[in-house]
Design an enzyme around this catalytic site. Structure first.
Site, PDB file in Angstrom:
ATOM      1  CE  LYS A   1    -112.828 -64.155 -27.105  1.00 34.20           C
ATOM      2  NZ  LYS A   1    -113.886 -65.086 -27.255  1.00 34.20           N
ATOM      3  NE  ARG A   2    -105.245 -60.643 -24.283  1.00 33.87           N
ATOM      4  CZ  ARG A   2    -104.064 -60.043 -24.356  1.00 33.87           C
ATOM      5  NH1 ARG A   2    -103.920 -58.797 -23.942  1.00 33.87           N
ATOM      6  NH2 ARG A   2    -103.004 -60.673 -24.843  1.00 33.87           N
TER       7      ARG A   2
END
Ligand code: GLU
Length: 503
Positions: A256-257
């Site tokens: 998700k980064r």
């Protein structure tokens, strides 16, 4: 031999946001089951009581429903193989572990954490792979019974064979071989009496009569343990399919980064469910020439052996294209309904919008869906139809960033004498018009203005565009006029005339 009814499942753990990877694996399980006339089910693997949450579970249900990835059986819709939540099945696993202890394929291990820590440190110092050393495998039956009777804390471990190999026959990968002596004696029941993922997963897949385990590649190292478990129980093992992992643009495992991974994000940002499902179906899978498909079409042509193992990239540009295609294909009235929340959020419509305002909304959506990539973007691009005052400065600044060439044009256009004349003439024409102006009428008025001034679009339409939309380019001017009507068009022009001292 009678062929078994195909049954597949997804078995997500309810931790964190509902992940795109869950939907991806769900889609392939669903398509496989449906293609073979079988069942697809949802099992919630909440053995990790500290990390599992009810919110996360509810979001899994909701996301799968949103996407139309309907499961035939599951915690919220029941079925004949329930319960479908592992926390409601805890009473089952102990007996199965006992079966293995009794038949000699598993054993109680009383090693303390301290001993295990020491062991790991020693292995590290000797540059050996960490793993349990089998210390308690050799305990006599009497000793085990004595220690159990004394209430000594223990775990149950699987006896991995010391020699040979465990071979996974993966539908996509062929034979994948693991050396048994490199595989740990897996804990099956933890000190607190709860099962580990491995035991619960295998027992449930067996009891739920799962025929095909289709899951992400990251679980492949667990599979030899699972195969040994099936053998220890004397059960047939299912077929295994390990799907390639989704990747970020830089080909690392999706995170998700680097990439939004929550299905909620995509819903909230105005991606259609059709697009998400369609896009996930293109991950590592070749649907052929025509890439825009409905779920039914995808299932219809589905063939698991067409999955390719090269890591599929979750490419947002491609997703944007897919979403644009689906927005254009979708029934307009349905699309308008889906777009409404985004227009409400902008304040462009209200719950009490009039029939006429909703008609305008339909036109706006119809026009903007051609070029927008999300519903949210449709609402963002709609400012031209809803915001009646604009600052030229801001617009020029923006254009300065994007497109050097047209920087001075909005200003230039309203300072030009022909431009001023065109604006005056157009005001007269508007004054003479009805409140409602059709797109054709607006087109004719613009055309007449050019004719009467005796100049073309650059000299006449550009200044009109600037005073009506605040921009030097963008939507068709006649559409804007017909959507906002006479009064608002005049209001916009007059405000600009006053603000910039045009006459
Ligand atoms: N609970 C595992 C997960 O979170 C299931 C893996 C499997 O499908 O066996 O994905």
């Amino acid at each position: 031999m009678e062929k078994k009814r195909v049954r597949t499942r997804i078995a997500p753990s309810p931790t964190g946001d509902p992940h795109v990877g869950t939907a991806y694996i769900a889609l392939f399980n669903l398509a496989f089951a449906k293609k073979h006339g079988g069942d697809f089910l949802l099992r919630i693997e909440d053995t990790d009581q500290t990390r599992s949450t009810v919110e996360s579970e509810a979001q899994i249900f909701e996301s799968l429903k949103w996407l139309g990835l309907d499961y035939d059986e599951g915690p919220d819709n029941g079925g004949n193989y329930g319960p479908y939540r592992q926390s409601e099945r805890f009473h089952i696993y102990g007996d199965y572990a006992k079966q293995l202890v009794d038949n000699g394929t598993a054993y109680h291990c009383f090693c303390t954490q301290e001993r295990l820590d020491n062991l790991r440190d020693r292995q590290k110092a000797m540059k050996k792979a960490p793993g349990y050393d089998g210390h308690c495998r050799a305990l006599s039956k009497e000793e085990v019974e004595k220690r159990l009777a004394a209430g000594e804390e223990n775990v149950v471990r699987l006896k991995m064979p010391y020699e040979g190999e465990t071979v996974i026959k993966d539908v996509l990968r062929g034979e994948v071989r693991f050396e048994n002596n490199l595989i740990d004696d897996q804990v099956l029941i933890k000190g607190d009496g709860f099962p580990t993922y491995h035991l619960a997963n295998v027992v449930d897949d067996h009891l739920m009569e799962i025929t095909h385990v289709i899951r992400a590649e990251e679980w492949i190292s667990s599979t030899p343990k699972h195969i040994q478990l099936y053998r220890a129980f004397g059960w047939d093992e299912p077929e295994f399919v390990h799907m390639p992992l989704l990747r970020n643009a830089d080909r690392t495992k999706i995170s998700k980064r680097k990439n939004p991974t929550s299905l909620i994000y995509y819903r909230e940002n105005g991606y259609l469910k059709e697009s998400m499902v369609n896009f996930l179906g293109l991950m590592g899978y070749n649907v052929g020439e025509n890439e825009i498909l409905s779920l039914d079409e995808f299932i219809e042509g589905f063939d698991i052996t067409k999955v390719s193992l090269g890591g599929p990239v979750f490419d947002l540009v491609k997703l944007g294209w897919v979403n644009n295609q689906h927005m254009r294909k979708k029934d307009l009235a349905e699309l308008v309904e889906l777009a409404k929340p985004f227009f409400l959020a902008k304040g462009y419509i209200t719950e009490n919008s009039t029939e006429k305002e909703l008609e305008a909304l339909t036109k706006v959506v119809e026009i903007l869906r051609e070029g927008a990539i999300t519903l949210k973007e449709i609402a963002e691009l709609a400012d031209i139809y809803y915001v009646d005052s604009f600052e030229l400065d801001k617009v020029t600044e923006e254009m300065n960033k994007n497109e050097r060439k047209s920087v001075e044009r909005p200003y230039h256009a309203i300072e030009d004498e022909t431009g001023k004349k065109s604006i005056k003439l157009f005001i007269e024409k508007l004054n003479a018009a009805n409140e409602e102006i059709t797109a054709d009428e607006a087109k004719a008025m613009l055309h007449d203005t050019m004719e009467e001034i005796g100049e073309g679009p650059g000299k006449v339409l550009m200044p009109l565009r600037v005073v009506i939309t605040g921009r030097g380019k963008g939507a068709e001017l006649y559409n804007v006029i017909s959507i906002i009507g006479k009064t608002r068009t005049l209001k916009r022009i007059n405000e600009m005339v006053a603000k910039y001292n045009i006459f």
